[in-house]
Motif scaffolding. Structure first.
Motif, mmCIF file in Angstrom:
data_model
loop_
_atom_site.group_PDB
_atom_site.id
_atom_site.type_symbol
_atom_site.label_atom_id
_atom_site.label_comp_id
_atom_site.label_asym_id
_atom_site.label_seq_id
_atom_site.Cartn_x
_atom_site.Cartn_y
_atom_site.Cartn_z
ATOM 1 N N PRO A 1 -9.283 7.590 1.503
ATOM 2 C CA PRO A 1 -8.853 8.870 0.932
ATOM 3 C C PRO A 1 -7.631 8.691 0.031
ATOM 4 N N ASP A 2 -7.502 9.618 -0.930
ATOM 5 C CA ASP A 2 -6.361 9.592 -1.844
ATOM 6 C C ASP A 2 -5.132 10.250 -1.254
ATOM 7 N N THR A 3 -5.275 10.942 -0.150
ATOM 8 C CA THR A 3 -4.139 11.628 0.457
ATOM 9 C C THR A 3 -3.173 10.601 1.049
ATOM 10 N N PRO A 4 -1.876 10.865 0.984
ATOM 11 C CA PRO A 4 -0.911 9.902 1.531
ATOM 12 C C PRO A 4 -1.013 9.820 3.058
ATOM 13 N N TYR A 5 -0.670 8.665 3.571
ATOM 14 C CA TYR A 5 -0.675 8.474 5.019
ATOM 15 C C TYR A 5 0.482 9.237 5.646
ATOM 16 N N ASN A 6 0.348 9.555 6.898
ATOM 17 C CA ASN A 6 1.394 10.221 7.650
ATOM 18 C C ASN A 6 2.544 9.224 7.828
ATOM 19 N N ALA A 7 3.725 9.541 7.332
ATOM 20 C CA ALA A 7 4.876 8.639 7.407
ATOM 21 C C ALA A 7 5.301 8.370 8.847
ATOM 22 N N ALA A 8 4.981 9.257 9.776
ATOM 23 C CA ALA A 8 5.349 9.065 11.176
ATOM 24 C C ALA A 8 4.633 7.858 11.780
ATOM 25 N N LEU A 9 3.508 7.451 11.180
ATOM 26 C CA LEU A 9 2.789 6.293 11.686
ATOM 27 C C LEU A 9 3.543 4.983 11.432
ATOM 28 N N TRP A 10 4.487 5.011 10.503
ATOM 29 C CA TRP A 10 5.127 3.772 10.065
ATOM 30 C C TRP A 10 6.612 3.697 10.412
ATOM 31 N N THR A 11 7.072 4.492 11.361
ATOM 32 C CA THR A 11 8.504 4.523 11.661
ATOM 33 C C THR A 11 9.005 3.222 12.292
ATOM 34 N N ASP A 12 8.181 2.516 13.056
ATOM 35 C CA ASP A 12 8.642 1.306 13.723
ATOM 36 C C ASP A 12 8.078 0.031 13.094
ATOM 37 N N SER A 13 7.574 0.131 11.872
ATOM 38 C CA SER A 13 6.944 -1.035 11.242
ATOM 39 C C SER A 13 7.922 -1.769 10.336
ATOM 40 N N ASP A 14 7.616 -3.022 10.077
ATOM 41 C CA ASP A 14 8.399 -3.824 9.143
ATOM 42 C C ASP A 14 7.757 -3.740 7.770
ATOM 43 N N ASP A 15 8.575 -3.824 6.735
ATOM 44 C CA ASP A 15 8.031 -3.913 5.390
ATOM 45 C C ASP A 15 7.556 -5.349 5.202
ATOM 46 N N GLU A 16 6.296 -5.490 4.883
ATOM 47 C CA GLU A 16 5.699 -6.821 4.795
ATOM 48 C C GLU A 16 6.438 -7.673 3.778
ATOM 49 N N GLY A 17 6.930 -8.802 4.231
ATOM 50 C CA GLY A 17 7.612 -9.734 3.359
ATOM 51 C C GLY A 17 9.081 -9.422 3.146
ATOM 52 N N LEU A 18 9.546 -8.263 3.590
ATOM 53 C CA LEU A 18 10.936 -7.888 3.361
ATOM 54 C C LEU A 18 11.737 -7.808 4.650
ATOM 55 N N GLY A 19 11.097 -7.902 5.776
ATOM 56 C CA GLY A 19 11.818 -7.815 7.036
ATOM 57 C C GLY A 19 11.913 -6.390 7.532
ATOM 58 N N VAL A 20 12.813 -6.168 8.453
ATOM 59 C CA VAL A 20 12.969 -4.866 9.092
ATOM 60 C C VAL A 20 13.696 -3.923 8.148
#
Length: 76
Positions: free
Chosen positions: A51-70
């Motif tokens: 889908p073109d709709t943005p993902y729920n930002a709450a799903l990514w609160t505890d994730s790391d940015d890939e390649g950039l660290g925490v």
């Protein structure tokens, strides 16, 4: 290996190539006559709609940015 041995090996390889090409031509003719093989039963489509709709930002609160660290820290 003598020149005659090498020529015999090349001749054998060419004979194998010719027979393989002839077999592939027969298979292609057979496929053209009978059409494509049927799809296996129960096969799921390989295409996935994203889908073109943005993902729920709450799903990514505890994730790391890939390649950039925490988040909120310097990258290594």
């Amino acid at each position: 290996m003598s020149l005659q041995d090498e020529m015999a090996a090349v001749r054998r390889r060419l004979d194998e190539l010719v027979s393989t090409v002839e077999r592939l031509e027969r298979e292609l003719a057979h496929a053209r006559e009978h059409g494509p093989p049927p799809e296996p039963a129960g096969r799921v489509s390989d295409l996935v709609t994203i889908p073109d709709t943005p993902y729920n930002a709450a799903l990514w609160t505890d994730s790391d940015d890939e390649g950039l660290g925490v988040r909120d820290r310097r990258a290594p």
